[in-house]
Motif scaffolding. Structure first.
Motif, PDB file in Angstrom:
ATOM      1  N   ILE A  48      30.531  37.204  50.335  1.00 30.43           N
ATOM      2  CA  ILE A  48      30.564  38.462  50.626  1.00 30.43           C
ATOM      3  C   ILE A  48      29.263  39.153  50.450  1.00 30.43           C
ATOM      4  N   PRO A  49      29.056  40.555  51.293  1.00 29.37           N
ATOM      5  CA  PRO A  49      27.739  40.775  51.536  1.00 29.37           C
ATOM      6  C   PRO A  49      27.499  41.617  49.912  1.00 29.37           C
ATOM      7  N   LYS A 128      51.685  38.211  35.735  1.00 29.71           N
ATOM      8  CA  LYS A 128      52.115  38.725  36.827  1.00 29.71           C
ATOM      9  C   LYS A 128      51.549  40.069  37.394  1.00 29.71           C
ATOM     10  N   LYS A 129      51.229  40.814  36.245  1.00 28.16           N
ATOM     11  CA  LYS A 129      50.588  42.173  36.267  1.00 28.16           C
ATOM     12  C   LYS A 129      49.600  42.142  37.157  1.00 28.16           C
ATOM     13  N   TYR A 130      48.620  41.289  37.284  1.00 34.21           N
ATOM     14  CA  TYR A 130      47.379  41.126  37.875  1.00 34.21           C
ATOM     15  C   TYR A 130      47.567  40.308  39.220  1.00 34.21           C
ATOM     16  N   PRO A 131      47.676  40.664  40.530  1.00 33.86           N
ATOM     17  CA  PRO A 131      47.966  39.657  41.678  1.00 33.86           C
ATOM     18  C   PRO A 131      47.072  38.765  41.876  1.00 33.86           C
ATOM     19  N   TYR A 132      45.871  38.858  41.385  1.00 32.59           N
ATOM     20  CA  TYR A 132      44.658  37.814  41.650  1.00 32.59           C
ATOM     21  C   TYR A 132      44.284  36.971  40.394  1.00 32.59           C
ATOM     22  N   GLY A 133      44.954  37.432  39.495  1.00 29.34           N
ATOM     23  CA  GLY A 133      44.521  36.901  37.924  1.00 29.34           C
ATOM     24  C   GLY A 133      43.133  37.410  37.274  1.00 29.34           C
ATOM     25  N   ARG A 134      43.284  37.578  36.023  1.00 35.28           N
ATOM     26  CA  ARG A 134      42.070  38.178  35.452  1.00 35.28           C
ATOM     27  C   ARG A 134      41.089  36.884  35.016  1.00 35.28           C
ATOM     28  N   SER A 135      39.695  37.337  35.314  1.00 33.21           N
ATOM     29  CA  SER A 135      38.626  36.425  34.854  1.00 33.21           C
ATOM     30  C   SER A 135      38.506  36.130  33.397  1.00 33.21           C
ATOM     31  N   ASP A 179      40.526  40.288  43.617  1.00 33.53           N
ATOM     32  CA  ASP A 179      40.072  38.804  43.852  1.00 33.53           C
ATOM     33  C   ASP A 179      38.661  38.864  43.684  1.00 33.53           C
ATOM     34  N   TYR A 180      37.926  37.529  44.043  1.00 28.54           N
ATOM     35  CA  TYR A 180      36.499  37.361  43.612  1.00 28.54           C
ATOM     36  C   TYR A 180      35.538  38.480  44.368  1.00 28.54           C
ATOM     37  N   PRO A 181      35.885  39.048  45.434  1.00 29.92           N
ATOM     38  CA  PRO A 181      34.828  40.140  45.958  1.00 29.92           C
ATOM     39  C   PRO A 181      34.917  41.164  45.082  1.00 29.92           C
ATOM     40  N   LEU A 182      35.782  41.691  44.620  1.00 32.56           N
ATOM     41  CA  LEU A 182      35.613  43.040  43.371  1.00 32.56           C
ATOM     42  C   LEU A 182      35.174  42.469  42.206  1.00 32.56           C
ATOM     43  N   MET A 183      35.309  41.110  41.824  1.00 27.13           N
ATOM     44  CA  MET A 183      34.786  40.584  40.723  1.00 27.13           C
ATOM     45  C   MET A 183      33.522  40.490  40.770  1.00 27.13           C
ATOM     46  N   ASN A 197      26.026  33.460  44.499  1.00 29.16           N
ATOM     47  CA  ASN A 197      27.365  32.602  44.569  1.00 29.16           C
ATOM     48  C   ASN A 197      27.956  32.553  43.307  1.00 29.16           C
ATOM     49  N   PHE A 198      29.221  32.215  43.559  1.00 29.38           N
ATOM     50  CA  PHE A 198      30.200  32.000  42.384  1.00 29.38           C
ATOM     51  C   PHE A 198      30.930  30.743  42.569  1.00 29.38           C
ATOM     52  N   VAL A 199      31.453  30.084  41.532  1.00 27.40           N
ATOM     53  CA  VAL A 199      32.223  29.043  41.301  1.00 27.40           C
ATOM     54  C   VAL A 199      33.311  29.339  40.358  1.00 27.40           C
ATOM     55  N   SER A 200      34.416  29.112  40.787  1.00 27.68           N
ATOM     56  CA  SER A 200      35.817  29.504  39.742  1.00 27.68           C
ATOM     57  C   SER A 200      36.706  28.344  39.713  1.00 27.68           C
ATOM     58  N   VAL A 201      37.179  28.200  38.792  1.00 29.48           N
ATOM     59  CA  VAL A 201      38.538  27.215  38.292  1.00 29.48           C
ATOM     60  C   VAL A 201      39.602  27.952  37.602  1.00 29.48           C
ATOM     61  N   GLY A 202      40.773  27.805  37.773  1.00 30.80           N
ATOM     62  CA  GLY A 202      41.847  28.228  37.342  1.00 30.80           C
ATOM     63  C   GLY A 202      42.152  27.220  36.007  1.00 30.80           C
ATOM     64  N   PHE A 203      43.018  27.968  35.136  1.00 33.65           N
ATOM     65  CA  PHE A 203      43.424  27.277  33.949  1.00 33.65           C
ATOM     66  C   PHE A 203      44.176  25.925  34.148  1.00 33.65           C
ATOM     67  N   ASP A 204      45.136  26.156  35.127  1.00 33.81           N
ATOM     68  CA  ASP A 204      45.795  25.164  35.158  1.00 33.81           C
ATOM     69  C   ASP A 204      44.946  23.875  35.820  1.00 33.81           C
ATOM     70  N   ASP A 205      43.932  24.201  36.736  1.00 32.80           N
ATOM     71  CA  ASP A 205      43.086  23.309  37.227  1.00 32.80           C
ATOM     72  C   ASP A 205      42.268  22.670  36.040  1.00 32.80           C
ATOM     73  N   PHE A 206      41.945  23.425  35.215  1.00 38.07           N
ATOM     74  CA  PHE A 206      41.099  23.166  34.095  1.00 38.07           C
ATOM     75  C   PHE A 206      41.699  21.922  33.234  1.00 38.07           C
ATOM     76  N   LYS A 207      42.942  22.136  32.848  1.00 33.18           N
ATOM     77  CA  LYS A 207      43.718  21.133  32.342  1.00 33.18           C
ATOM     78  C   LYS A 207      44.036  19.705  33.095  1.00 33.18           C
ATOM     79  N   LYS A 208      43.746  20.131  34.365  1.00 31.67           N
ATOM     80  CA  LYS A 208      44.086  18.636  35.167  1.00 31.67           C
ATOM     81  C   LYS A 208      42.786  17.962  35.095  1.00 31.67           C
ATOM     82  N   ALA A 209      41.663  18.666  35.356  1.00 29.92           N
ATOM     83  CA  ALA A 209      40.376  17.979  34.892  1.00 29.92           C
ATOM     84  C   ALA A 209      40.280  17.473  33.840  1.00 29.92           C
TER      85      ALA A 209
END
Length: 374
Positions: A48-49, A128-135, A179-183, A197-209
Protein backbone atom coordinates in the motif's frame (compact mmCIF):
# COMPACT_ATOMS: atom_id res chain seq x y z
CA UNK A 1 22.48 13.78 26.26
CA UNK A 2 21.46 10.11 26.55
CA UNK A 3 18.35 8.05 27.06
CA UNK A 4 18.27 4.72 28.84
CA UNK A 5 16.58 1.78 27.14
CA UNK A 6 15.30 -1.48 28.58
CA UNK A 7 16.52 -4.50 26.62
CA UNK A 8 14.17 -7.45 26.65
CA UNK A 9 16.52 -10.40 26.70
CA UNK A 10 19.43 -11.21 24.39
CA UNK A 11 17.47 -12.40 21.35
CA UNK A 12 13.84 -11.49 22.03
CA UNK A 13 11.30 -11.44 19.21
CA UNK A 14 7.63 -12.28 18.93
CA UNK A 15 6.98 -16.00 19.12
CA UNK A 16 4.18 -15.63 16.60
CA UNK A 17 6.52 -14.70 13.72
CA UNK A 18 9.51 -16.68 14.97
CA UNK A 19 9.10 -19.69 12.73
CA UNK A 20 9.32 -17.55 9.59
CA UNK A 21 12.54 -15.86 10.71
CA UNK A 22 14.19 -19.03 11.98
CA UNK A 23 13.57 -20.94 8.78
CA UNK A 24 14.56 -18.06 6.50
CA UNK A 25 17.87 -17.69 8.35
CA UNK A 26 18.45 -21.44 8.33
CA UNK A 27 17.70 -21.50 4.62
CA UNK A 28 21.06 -19.88 3.93
CA UNK A 29 22.70 -23.27 4.33
CA UNK A 30 20.74 -24.75 1.43
CA UNK A 31 20.01 -21.67 -0.68
CA UNK A 32 19.35 -22.43 -4.31
CA UNK A 33 16.60 -23.18 -6.83
CA UNK A 34 14.66 -25.28 -4.35
CA UNK A 35 14.46 -22.34 -1.94
CA UNK A 36 13.20 -20.06 -4.70
CA UNK A 37 10.39 -22.52 -5.40
CA UNK A 38 9.51 -22.57 -1.70
CA UNK A 39 9.41 -18.77 -1.59
CA UNK A 40 6.71 -18.91 -4.25
CA UNK A 41 4.43 -20.50 -1.64
CA UNK A 42 4.30 -17.31 0.39
CA UNK A 43 1.02 -15.39 0.32
CA UNK A 44 2.13 -12.21 -1.48
CA UNK A 45 -0.06 -9.11 -1.24
CA UNK A 46 0.17 -5.69 -2.83
CA UNK A 47 2.11 -2.98 -1.02
CA UNK A 48 0.00 0.00 0.00
CA UNK A 49 1.14 3.62 -0.48
CA UNK A 50 2.76 5.37 2.47
CA UNK A 51 0.30 7.14 4.77
CA UNK A 52 1.21 10.82 4.84
CA UNK A 53 -1.63 12.57 6.69
CA UNK A 54 -0.90 12.68 10.40
CA UNK A 55 -3.73 13.78 12.74
CA UNK A 56 -2.36 16.42 15.11
CA UNK A 57 -5.16 16.69 17.66
CA UNK A 58 -8.11 14.86 19.13
CA UNK A 59 -10.65 16.51 16.81
CA UNK A 60 -9.27 14.42 13.94
CA UNK A 61 -10.09 11.15 15.65
CA UNK A 62 -13.44 9.41 15.69
CA UNK A 63 -16.03 9.19 18.45
CA UNK A 64 -13.78 8.54 21.47
CA UNK A 65 -11.93 11.69 20.55
CA UNK A 66 -9.20 11.77 23.17
CA UNK A 67 -5.50 11.12 22.73
CA UNK A 68 -3.95 13.13 25.57
CA UNK A 69 -0.99 11.84 27.56
CA UNK A 70 -1.79 10.07 30.83
CA UNK A 71 -0.88 12.37 33.70
CA UNK A 72 0.54 9.44 35.67
CA UNK A 73 3.27 8.95 33.08
CA UNK A 74 6.53 10.80 33.64
CA UNK A 75 8.15 12.69 30.78
CA UNK A 76 11.27 12.25 28.70
CA UNK A 77 12.78 9.04 29.91
CA UNK A 78 11.95 9.15 33.62
CA UNK A 79 10.50 5.78 34.51
CA UNK A 80 7.73 5.17 37.02
CA UNK A 81 7.65 1.65 38.33
CA UNK A 82 4.24 0.01 38.35
CA UNK A 83 3.42 -1.60 41.67
CA UNK A 84 4.50 -5.24 41.69
CA UNK A 85 6.18 -5.07 38.29
CA UNK A 86 9.73 -6.36 37.92
CA UNK A 87 11.62 -4.45 35.26
CA UNK A 88 14.50 -6.04 33.31
CA UNK A 89 18.00 -5.58 34.70
CA UNK A 90 19.77 -5.32 31.33
CA UNK A 91 20.13 -1.64 30.42
CA UNK A 92 21.81 0.05 27.49
CA UNK A 93 21.91 3.66 26.35
CA UNK A 94 20.75 5.45 23.21
CA UNK A 95 22.70 8.44 21.95
CA UNK A 96 20.48 11.41 21.06
CA UNK A 97 20.86 13.12 17.69
CA UNK A 98 20.43 16.82 18.44
CA UNK A 99 18.24 17.34 15.37
CA UNK A 100 15.73 14.63 16.30
CA UNK A 101 13.61 16.77 18.61
CA UNK A 102 13.41 19.58 16.03
CA UNK A 103 12.37 17.23 13.24
CA UNK A 104 9.78 15.51 15.43
CA UNK A 105 8.13 18.87 16.10
CA UNK A 106 6.90 18.71 12.51
CA UNK A 107 4.77 15.66 13.37
CA UNK A 108 5.71 14.07 10.05
CA UNK A 109 6.50 10.51 9.01
CA UNK A 110 10.22 9.85 8.64
CA UNK A 111 11.77 7.96 5.74
CA UNK A 112 15.38 7.24 4.86
CA UNK A 113 16.90 4.96 2.26
CA UNK A 114 19.57 4.24 4.89
CA UNK A 115 17.01 2.63 7.23
CA UNK A 116 14.85 -0.40 6.32
CA UNK A 117 11.78 -0.85 8.54
CA UNK A 118 9.90 -4.16 8.27
CA UNK A 119 6.88 -4.80 10.48
CA UNK A 120 6.55 -8.33 11.88
CA UNK A 121 3.02 -9.13 13.03
CA UNK A 122 1.34 -12.06 14.73
CA UNK A 123 -2.40 -12.07 14.05
CA UNK A 124 -5.10 -13.47 16.33
CA UNK A 125 -8.01 -14.51 14.08
CA UNK A 126 -9.93 -16.07 16.97
CA UNK A 127 -12.28 -13.17 17.75
CA UNK A 128 -15.33 -12.92 15.49
CA UNK A 129 -15.85 -9.34 16.66
CA UNK A 130 -12.97 -8.17 14.48
CA UNK A 131 -13.38 -9.24 10.82
CA UNK A 132 -9.65 -9.27 10.07
CA UNK A 133 -8.28 -10.41 13.44
CA UNK A 134 -6.30 -8.31 15.89
CA UNK A 135 -2.52 -7.93 15.70
CA UNK A 136 -1.46 -9.53 18.97
CA UNK A 137 2.25 -8.95 18.27
CA UNK A 138 3.81 -6.03 16.38
CA UNK A 139 7.57 -5.67 16.00
CA UNK A 140 9.57 -3.27 13.84
CA UNK A 141 12.66 -5.02 12.48
CA UNK A 142 14.87 -2.09 11.47
CA UNK A 143 18.20 -2.22 9.61
CA UNK A 144 20.37 0.89 9.93
CA UNK A 145 22.93 0.87 7.10
CA UNK A 146 24.82 3.89 8.46
CA UNK A 147 25.23 2.71 12.05
CA UNK A 148 25.56 -0.88 10.79
CA UNK A 149 23.19 -2.32 13.35
CA UNK A 150 19.85 -4.09 13.54
CA UNK A 151 17.11 -2.81 15.85
CA UNK A 152 14.11 -4.84 16.99
CA UNK A 153 11.34 -2.74 18.53
CA UNK A 154 8.27 -4.32 20.13
CA UNK A 155 5.17 -2.10 19.94
CA UNK A 156 2.66 -2.53 22.73
CA UNK A 157 -0.67 -3.78 21.40
CA UNK A 158 -2.42 -1.78 24.16
CA UNK A 159 -0.90 1.57 23.15
CA UNK A 160 -3.69 4.17 22.92
CA UNK A 161 -3.49 5.14 19.27
CA UNK A 162 -5.19 7.09 16.51
CA UNK A 163 -6.82 4.61 14.11
CA UNK A 164 -7.54 6.47 10.82
CA UNK A 165 -11.29 6.57 10.22
CA UNK A 166 -12.06 5.04 13.62
CA UNK A 167 -11.91 5.95 17.29
CA UNK A 168 -8.67 6.23 19.20
CA UNK A 169 -8.24 2.85 20.82
CA UNK A 170 -5.76 -0.02 21.28
CA UNK A 171 -3.21 -0.27 18.48
CA UNK A 172 -3.99 -3.97 18.00
CA UNK A 173 -7.53 -3.10 16.83
CA UNK A 174 -6.30 -1.43 13.63
CA UNK A 175 -5.74 -4.76 11.88
CA UNK A 176 -9.12 -5.97 13.10
CA UNK A 177 -10.90 -2.99 11.55
CA UNK A 178 -9.07 -2.80 8.23
CA UNK A 179 -6.58 -5.64 7.69
CA UNK A 180 -2.88 -4.97 7.06
CA UNK A 181 -3.34 -1.60 5.23
CA UNK A 182 -4.96 0.02 8.27
CA UNK A 183 -2.51 -1.66 10.65
CA UNK A 184 0.44 -0.18 8.73
CA UNK A 185 -1.18 3.25 8.51
CA UNK A 186 -1.90 3.32 12.25
CA UNK A 187 1.65 2.31 13.12
CA UNK A 188 3.11 4.91 10.77
CA UNK A 189 1.06 7.88 11.97
CA UNK A 190 1.36 7.06 15.67
CA UNK A 191 5.12 6.44 15.55
CA UNK A 192 6.05 8.85 12.73
CA UNK A 193 8.13 6.21 10.92
CA UNK A 194 7.73 4.84 7.42
CA UNK A 195 7.14 1.07 7.34
CA UNK A 196 8.70 -0.29 4.16
CA UNK A 197 7.19 -3.79 4.30
CA UNK A 198 5.42 -6.23 6.60
CA UNK A 199 5.44 -9.96 7.34
CA UNK A 200 2.57 -11.62 9.23
CA UNK A 201 1.67 -15.07 10.51
CA UNK A 202 -1.59 -16.22 12.12
CA UNK A 203 -1.69 -18.14 15.39
CA UNK A 204 -2.87 -21.38 13.78
CA UNK A 205 -0.02 -21.17 11.28
CA UNK A 206 2.43 -20.53 14.10
CA UNK A 207 1.35 -23.75 15.82
CA UNK A 208 1.76 -25.59 12.53
CA UNK A 209 5.25 -24.17 12.09
CA UNK A 210 6.30 -25.22 15.61
CA UNK A 211 5.16 -28.78 14.93
CA UNK A 212 7.00 -28.82 11.59
CA UNK A 213 10.20 -27.78 13.40
CA UNK A 214 9.77 -30.61 15.90
CA UNK A 215 8.46 -28.60 18.85
CA UNK A 216 10.52 -26.78 21.44
CA UNK A 217 12.10 -27.86 24.72
CA UNK A 218 11.28 -25.39 27.50
CA UNK A 219 12.05 -25.30 31.23
CA UNK A 220 8.83 -24.30 32.99
CA UNK A 221 8.38 -22.95 36.52
CA UNK A 222 5.80 -24.38 38.91
CA UNK A 223 3.69 -21.23 38.53
CA UNK A 224 3.75 -21.55 34.74
CA UNK A 225 2.96 -25.26 34.90
CA UNK A 226 -0.07 -24.55 37.05
CA UNK A 227 -1.32 -21.88 34.63
CA UNK A 228 -0.80 -24.26 31.68
CA UNK A 229 -2.46 -27.22 33.43
CA UNK A 230 -5.55 -27.32 31.18
CA UNK A 231 -3.48 -26.97 28.00
CA UNK A 232 -1.12 -29.73 29.15
CA UNK A 233 -4.05 -32.05 29.84
CA UNK A 234 -5.56 -31.20 26.46
CA UNK A 235 -2.34 -32.40 24.86
CA UNK A 236 -2.12 -35.54 27.03
CA UNK A 237 0.91 -34.23 28.91
CA UNK A 238 1.03 -35.12 32.60
CA UNK A 239 1.61 -32.02 34.69
CA UNK A 240 4.31 -32.83 37.22
CA UNK A 241 5.02 -29.21 38.11
CA UNK A 242 8.26 -27.40 37.39
CA UNK A 243 10.55 -29.08 34.92
CA UNK A 244 11.58 -29.37 31.27
CA UNK A 245 8.81 -30.03 28.76
CA UNK A 246 8.82 -30.74 25.03
CA UNK A 247 6.09 -28.38 23.79
CA UNK A 248 4.17 -28.93 20.57
CA UNK A 249 2.69 -26.03 18.59
CA UNK A 250 -0.45 -25.72 20.70
CA UNK A 251 1.45 -25.72 24.00
CA UNK A 252 4.17 -23.39 22.70
CA UNK A 253 1.55 -20.82 21.72
CA UNK A 254 -0.19 -21.10 25.10
CA UNK A 255 3.17 -20.69 26.84
CA UNK A 256 4.27 -17.71 24.71
CA UNK A 257 0.96 -15.89 25.27
CA UNK A 258 0.80 -16.58 29.02
CA UNK A 259 0.51 -13.25 30.83
CA UNK A 260 -2.03 -13.39 33.68
CA UNK A 261 0.38 -14.86 36.25
CA UNK A 262 2.88 -11.98 36.16
CA UNK A 263 3.76 -9.07 33.84
CA UNK A 264 4.22 -8.42 30.14
CA UNK A 265 7.97 -8.29 30.72
CA UNK A 266 7.86 -11.91 31.89
CA UNK A 267 5.72 -12.76 28.88
CA UNK A 268 8.42 -11.49 26.52
CA UNK A 269 10.98 -13.59 28.40
CA UNK A 270 8.86 -16.67 27.69
CA UNK A 271 8.76 -15.70 24.02
CA UNK A 272 12.56 -15.46 24.07
CA UNK A 273 12.80 -19.01 25.42
CA UNK A 274 10.61 -20.30 22.59
CA UNK A 275 12.76 -18.51 20.01
CA UNK A 276 16.05 -19.80 21.40
CA UNK A 277 14.66 -23.33 21.45
CA UNK A 278 13.52 -23.00 17.83
CA UNK A 279 16.90 -21.68 16.75
CA UNK A 280 18.64 -24.61 18.42
CA UNK A 281 16.22 -27.04 16.75
CA UNK A 282 16.85 -25.50 13.34
CA UNK A 283 20.62 -25.69 13.84
CA UNK A 284 20.39 -29.42 14.51
CA UNK A 285 18.26 -30.21 11.46
CA UNK A 286 19.59 -32.00 8.41
CA UNK A 287 19.53 -30.29 4.99
CA UNK A 288 16.46 -32.28 3.98
CA UNK A 289 14.66 -31.41 7.21
CA UNK A 290 15.45 -27.73 6.72
CA UNK A 291 14.08 -27.75 3.20
CA UNK A 292 10.92 -29.64 4.22
CA UNK A 293 10.38 -27.16 7.06
CA UNK A 294 10.90 -24.15 4.81
CA UNK A 295 8.64 -25.60 2.15
CA UNK A 296 5.82 -26.00 4.68
CA UNK A 297 6.29 -22.91 6.84
CA UNK A 298 6.46 -20.34 4.05
CA UNK A 299 2.92 -21.18 2.95
CA UNK A 300 1.84 -19.80 6.35
CA UNK A 301 3.35 -16.35 5.71
CA UNK A 302 1.71 -13.21 4.30
CA UNK A 303 3.90 -10.31 3.14
CA UNK A 304 4.10 -7.37 0.75
CA UNK A 305 7.79 -8.09 0.16
CA UNK A 306 8.43 -9.20 -3.40
CA UNK A 307 10.25 -12.42 -4.26
CA UNK A 308 13.29 -10.49 -5.41
CA UNK A 309 13.35 -8.45 -2.18
CA UNK A 310 13.28 -11.61 -0.07
CA UNK A 311 16.20 -13.07 -2.00
CA UNK A 312 18.04 -9.75 -1.70
CA UNK A 313 17.53 -9.69 2.08
CA UNK A 314 18.74 -13.28 2.44
CA UNK A 315 21.96 -12.44 0.59
CA UNK A 316 22.39 -9.20 2.58
CA UNK A 317 21.86 -11.10 5.84
CA UNK A 318 24.53 -13.60 4.89
CA UNK A 319 27.07 -11.03 3.75
CA UNK A 320 26.39 -8.12 6.15
CA UNK A 321 23.54 -8.08 8.64
CA UNK A 322 24.39 -11.31 10.46
CA UNK A 323 27.61 -9.69 11.71
CA UNK A 324 25.96 -6.48 12.92
CA UNK A 325 24.96 -5.94 16.58
CA UNK A 326 21.28 -6.42 17.47
CA UNK A 327 19.58 -3.90 19.76
CA UNK A 328 16.17 -4.73 21.17
CA UNK A 329 13.63 -2.30 22.60
CA UNK A 330 10.00 -1.93 23.62
CA UNK A 331 7.56 0.96 23.15
CA UNK A 332 6.59 2.30 25.61
CA UNK A 333 10.05 2.27 27.12
CA UNK A 334 8.63 4.20 30.08
CA UNK A 335 6.72 1.97 32.50
CA UNK A 336 3.10 3.05 32.00
CA UNK A 337 -0.02 1.99 33.94
CA UNK A 338 -3.10 0.68 32.16
CA UNK A 339 -6.07 3.02 31.91
CA UNK A 340 -9.65 2.03 31.00
CA UNK A 341 -11.03 3.96 28.00
CA UNK A 342 -14.33 2.93 26.37
CA UNK A 343 -14.20 -0.40 28.24
CA UNK A 344 -10.69 -1.21 26.93
CA UNK A 345 -7.48 -1.26 28.97
CA UNK A 346 -5.01 0.98 27.16
CA UNK A 347 -1.60 2.54 27.70
CA UNK A 348 -1.65 6.31 27.29
CA UNK A 349 1.89 7.09 26.23
CA UNK A 350 4.03 10.16 26.72
CA UNK A 351 4.14 10.63 22.96
CA UNK A 352 6.95 13.20 22.90
CA UNK A 353 9.24 11.03 25.02
CA UNK A 354 8.44 7.82 23.13
CA UNK A 355 8.91 9.35 19.66
CA UNK A 356 12.20 10.91 20.71
CA UNK A 357 13.40 7.58 22.05
CA UNK A 358 12.24 5.54 19.04
CA UNK A 359 13.71 7.86 16.41
CA UNK A 360 17.05 8.09 18.16
CA UNK A 361 17.18 4.30 18.22
CA UNK A 362 16.17 3.73 14.58
CA UNK A 363 17.94 6.66 12.88
CA UNK A 364 21.21 6.69 14.78
CA UNK A 365 24.02 8.41 12.80
CA UNK A 366 21.76 9.03 9.77
CA UNK A 367 22.43 12.58 8.45
CA UNK A 368 19.49 14.99 8.34
CA UNK A 369 19.85 15.36 4.59
CA UNK A 370 19.22 11.61 4.22
CA UNK A 371 15.87 11.83 6.02
CA UNK A 372 12.68 12.96 4.30
CA UNK A 373 9.57 14.07 6.17
CA UNK A 374 6.10 13.56 4.64
Amino acid sequence: MKLKNFIIGHKVISAVIAAFLVVIISASAIFGGAIIRSINKINFVQKIPAYTTVPTNSSETAESGKSETDETTSAHGKKKKKSGEEMPDDITEVEINSSVIHNLDNNKIWHSDDVINILLAGIDYGSKKYPYGRSDSMIILSVNKIAKEVNIVSLSRAAYSVIPGYASTRLSHAHGYGDYPLMLQAIEINNCVDIDNFVSVGFDDFKKAIDILGGCKIEITSKEAQALNNALKRNNVENVGAGTYQLNGDLALEYARLRKIDTDWNRTERQRKVILSLINSAKNMSMNQLYDGLDSVLSCVTTDLTRSEIVEYIYASLSQYKNWPINQYIIPHISTPLTVVDEFEVLKLDKAAELEFLHNALYKDVPDENITLS
